[in-house]
Design a protein around this motif. Structure first.
Motif, short mmCIF file in Angstrom:
data_model
loop_
_atom_site.label_atom_id
_atom_site.label_comp_id
_atom_site.label_asym_id
_atom_site.label_seq_id
_atom_site.Cartn_x
_atom_site.Cartn_y
_atom_site.Cartn_z
N GLN A 176 -23.43 27.54 20.71
CA GLN A 176 -23.61 27.06 19.35
C GLN A 176 -22.66 27.76 18.37
O GLN A 176 -22.19 27.14 17.40
N ARG A 211 -18.88 21.20 23.96
CA ARG A 211 -19.32 19.82 23.82
C ARG A 211 -20.83 19.76 23.52
O ARG A 211 -21.59 20.65 23.86
N ALA A 212 -21.24 18.66 22.87
CA ALA A 212 -22.66 18.49 22.52
C ALA A 212 -23.54 18.41 23.77
O ALA A 212 -24.68 18.91 23.79
N GLU A 213 -23.03 17.78 24.82
CA GLU A 213 -23.80 17.66 26.06
C GLU A 213 -24.06 19.04 26.69
O GLU A 213 -25.15 19.29 27.23
N GLU A 214 -23.05 19.91 26.59
CA GLU A 214 -23.22 21.24 27.16
C GLU A 214 -24.26 22.04 26.37
O GLU A 214 -25.06 22.78 26.95
N ALA A 252 -26.79 20.70 24.75
CA ALA A 252 -28.08 20.11 25.08
C ALA A 252 -28.59 20.62 26.43
O ALA A 252 -29.79 20.90 26.59
N ARG A 253 -27.70 20.72 27.39
CA ARG A 253 -28.10 21.23 28.70
C ARG A 253 -28.56 22.69 28.60
O ARG A 253 -29.54 23.10 29.25
N LYS A 255 -29.92 24.03 25.97
CA LYS A 255 -31.24 24.02 25.32
C LYS A 255 -32.34 23.71 26.32
O LYS A 255 -33.42 24.32 26.29
#
Length: 445
Positions: free
Chosen positions: A136, A211-214, A216-217, A219
């Protein structure tokens, strides 16, 4: 004496078998015997009939004295008996009879294994949290500057390789250098070109961040790790047993060193215990009643009542219906009702036998007036006769029928109208007993 004279005397002594009536009837002496026998039989029949008639007219009965009761607590519509039960019960543990406060620590279990599991799970959760924060936050300025420096350096090397490649190509054309020298210069230039491209992409990613996906993973991984840590913490906390309410310890079931389990308990000696102790809040007591379905219409939500217990019949407690079961008991034809004791004290204990006298609804009492006092009689004394309720009274050696009306049910009997109190009510008599029949009270001469 001459022989002829003796012969005449013997003939005079012979039985005259011709002594019958002219129509063939028995002799007189036989008729006398027959008449005497018939007289004896008739006499015995008369005696037996008289005995039966006399025994029927004076059957033995049992009586009790009808007791007048006053409505000293207002109009009572129903009286029912049941058992006191504790309102809130939790299975915890200390010494029997101890008084404990809410959240007081009662028992500590061995926690070495649970503590180790919690620390391991919490470490994994902390690691997942740190990685998420790293993603983040993105790259630090120093890291971006380092990427920029590496890229610039690679570009400078590539530019130098380009000059070397051009010079080598000219010399090979002039025949000064071999073709191998040109291949070497070309390979070095292309390799440095790839390095510049890689460093440039890294520099761009450093500026953009993850990346946003990374994220999210990361989290999701943190949530999973934290859940495992929370579960381990709950197991650790469960080794410390606290009192859920302020109350009194009713029973102690486990001792030091015994295994306690929240699952299935063993009935064998030395096996795991399913509970430690029983705790009840003795300030939250209820009376559990089974009300006959015929009487259920007399009760309603929050209806008031007076509670008494068999152990202390002179003590009275205010009560109020707290719960009415939504389902009836088909086998018993009853509905369960719980009455909250509003003013409990130290005299009351769970599982005591209690009686509740429900008071008439105030609104109904205002319209119909309070119920008058009645007379208590045993249930066995009341009979159904031509659609009416009657009782038999004993008066001057005779049975008298008196019609009554039932006011309310009581423990072991009913409260009725139609009597004054003090009458001798017959509780046990032959089923064919009628009004005016002579009776004899058992035990009286």
């Amino acid at each position: 004496m001459p022989i002829d004279a003796k012969h005449e005397d013997l003939q005079s002594l012979r039985i005259d078998r011709s002594a019958r009536t002219g129509d063939g009837e028995p002799p007189v002496w036989a008729r006398r015997y027959i008449l005497a026998g018939i007289a004896v039989v008739v006499l015995l029949g008369v005696v037996a009939t008289a005995y039966r008639l006399l025994s029927h007219d004076t059957p033995e009965v049992e009586v009790v004295r009808a007791a007048a009761q006053s409505s000293d607590v207002g109009g009572i519509v129903l009286s029912a008996s049941g058992y006191i039960v504790a309102g809130r019960v939790k299975w915890i543990g200390v010494e029997k009879g101890d008084k404990v406060k809410e959240l007081q620590v009662l028992v500590r279990l061995e926690d070495d294994e649970f503590r180790a599991q919690y620390e391991q799970a919490q470490g994994a959760a902390d690691n997942a949290k740190a990685y998420l924060q790293e993603l983040q936050n993105g790259s630090r300025p120093e890291e971006i500057q380092q990427s920029q420096h590496n890229l610039d350096e690679a570009k400078a090397t590539l530019a130098n390789d380009k000059v070397t490649l051009d010079r080598t190509r000219e010399l090979v054309t002039e025949g000064v250098l071999s073709k191998q020298a040109l291949d070497d210069a070309t390979g070095k230039f292309e390799a440095d070109q790839q390095r510049v491209n890689s460093l440039d992409k890294g520099f761009q990613l450093a500026k953009l961040g993850p990346r946003a996906e990374e994220i999210a993973r990361a989290k999701g991984a943190l949530a999973q790790a934290q859940g495992q840590a929370d579960y381990a913490k709950s197991l650790l906390d469960a080794t410390v047993i606290r009192a859920p309410v302020t109350g009194t310890i009713l029973e102690r079931a486990a001792e030091k060193g015994e295994l306690v389990t929240s699952g299935f308990a063993s009935t064998a000696e030395g096996g795991p215990q399913g509970l430690v102790v029983s705790l009840a809040d003795l300030n939250d007591l209820q009376v559990e009643l089974d009300i006959a379905q015929d009487d259920f219409a007399k009760l309603g939500p929050r209806q008031k009542g007076i509670v008494t217990v068999d152990a202390y019949p002179d003590r009275k407690y205010d009560g109020e219906i707290a719960e009415i079961s939504p389902q009836a008991n088909r086998a018993k034809a009853t509905v369960q009702v719980r009455v909250q004791i509003l003013t409990p004290d130290a005299y009351l204990r769970p599982d005591m036998n209690a009686t509740v006298k429900f008071l008439a609804d105030e609104t109904k009492s205002a319209n119909t007036g309070s119920q008058p006092a009645g007379v208590f009689v045993p249930t066995a004394a009341v009979h159904d006769r031509d659609g009416k309720k009657i009782v038999f009274l004993s008066f001057n050696g005779k049975a008298m029928v008196r019609e009554v009306k039932i006011q309310s049910q009581r423990s072991g009997g009913v409260l009725v109208q139609g009597l004054n109190g003090g009458e001798d009510v017959i509780t046990s008599a032959p089923p064919e007993l009628k009004d005016g029949d002579k009776i004899k009270i058992k035990g009286q001469s």
